[in-house]
Motif scaffolding. Structure first.
Motif, short mmCIF file in Angstrom:
data_model
loop_
_atom_site.label_atom_id
_atom_site.label_comp_id
_atom_site.label_asym_id
_atom_site.label_seq_id
_atom_site.Cartn_x
_atom_site.Cartn_y
_atom_site.Cartn_z
N ARG A 12 0.81 -1.22 0.00
CA ARG A 12 0.00 0.00 0.00
C ARG A 12 0.85 1.27 0.00
O ARG A 12 0.52 2.25 -0.67
CB ARG A 12 -0.90 0.00 1.22
CG ARG A 12 -1.99 1.04 1.14
CD ARG A 12 -2.93 0.90 2.28
NE ARG A 12 -3.90 -0.15 1.95
CZ ARG A 12 -4.92 -0.49 2.70
NH1 ARG A 12 -5.09 0.10 3.86
NH2 ARG A 12 -5.75 -1.41 2.33
N TRP A 15 5.42 0.20 -2.27
CA TRP A 15 5.44 -0.22 -3.67
C TRP A 15 5.10 0.91 -4.65
O TRP A 15 5.77 1.04 -5.68
CB TRP A 15 4.52 -1.41 -3.88
CG TRP A 15 4.56 -1.91 -5.28
CD1 TRP A 15 3.58 -1.85 -6.20
CD2 TRP A 15 5.67 -2.52 -5.95
NE1 TRP A 15 3.98 -2.38 -7.39
CE2 TRP A 15 5.28 -2.80 -7.26
CE3 TRP A 15 6.97 -2.83 -5.56
CZ2 TRP A 15 6.13 -3.39 -8.19
CZ3 TRP A 15 7.81 -3.42 -6.49
CH2 TRP A 15 7.39 -3.69 -7.78
N PRO A 16 4.11 1.78 -4.39
CA PRO A 16 3.85 2.88 -5.34
C PRO A 16 5.05 3.80 -5.53
O PRO A 16 5.33 4.24 -6.66
CB PRO A 16 2.68 3.63 -4.72
CG PRO A 16 1.98 2.61 -3.89
CD PRO A 16 3.07 1.72 -3.36
#
Length: 78
Positions: A12, A15-16
């Protein structure tokens, strides 16, 4: 924290940012390649003349012939 919670947190929140960083690096590399190609074309158009190319190719042919002669001499001596 359990493993599932850690994985969810990474998926959440971390990773972005990793994905955005990779996209940024890819776009930067693409623009660098494009700029380098443009520079090479500029140099090729403006700084090479036919005489320079002929001199370069003549020198290449001379070096090539010299290397072949050395190779043949080496082969013949054995």
């Amino acid at each position: 924290m359990e493993a599932a919670e850690i994985f969810e947190w990474i998926a959440r929140y971390v990773w972005p940012f990793v994905l955005m960083w990779n996209v940024y690096l890819f776009q930067y590399a693409q623009s660098s390649r494009s700029q380098l190609q443009d520079f090479k074309l500029y140099v090729a158009r403006n700084y090479t003349s036919k005489q320079d190319l002929e001199k370069m190719l003549a020198g290449f042919e001379d070096r090539f012939d010299k290397r072949f002669e050395q190779l043949f001499q080496l082969i013949n001596t054995k």
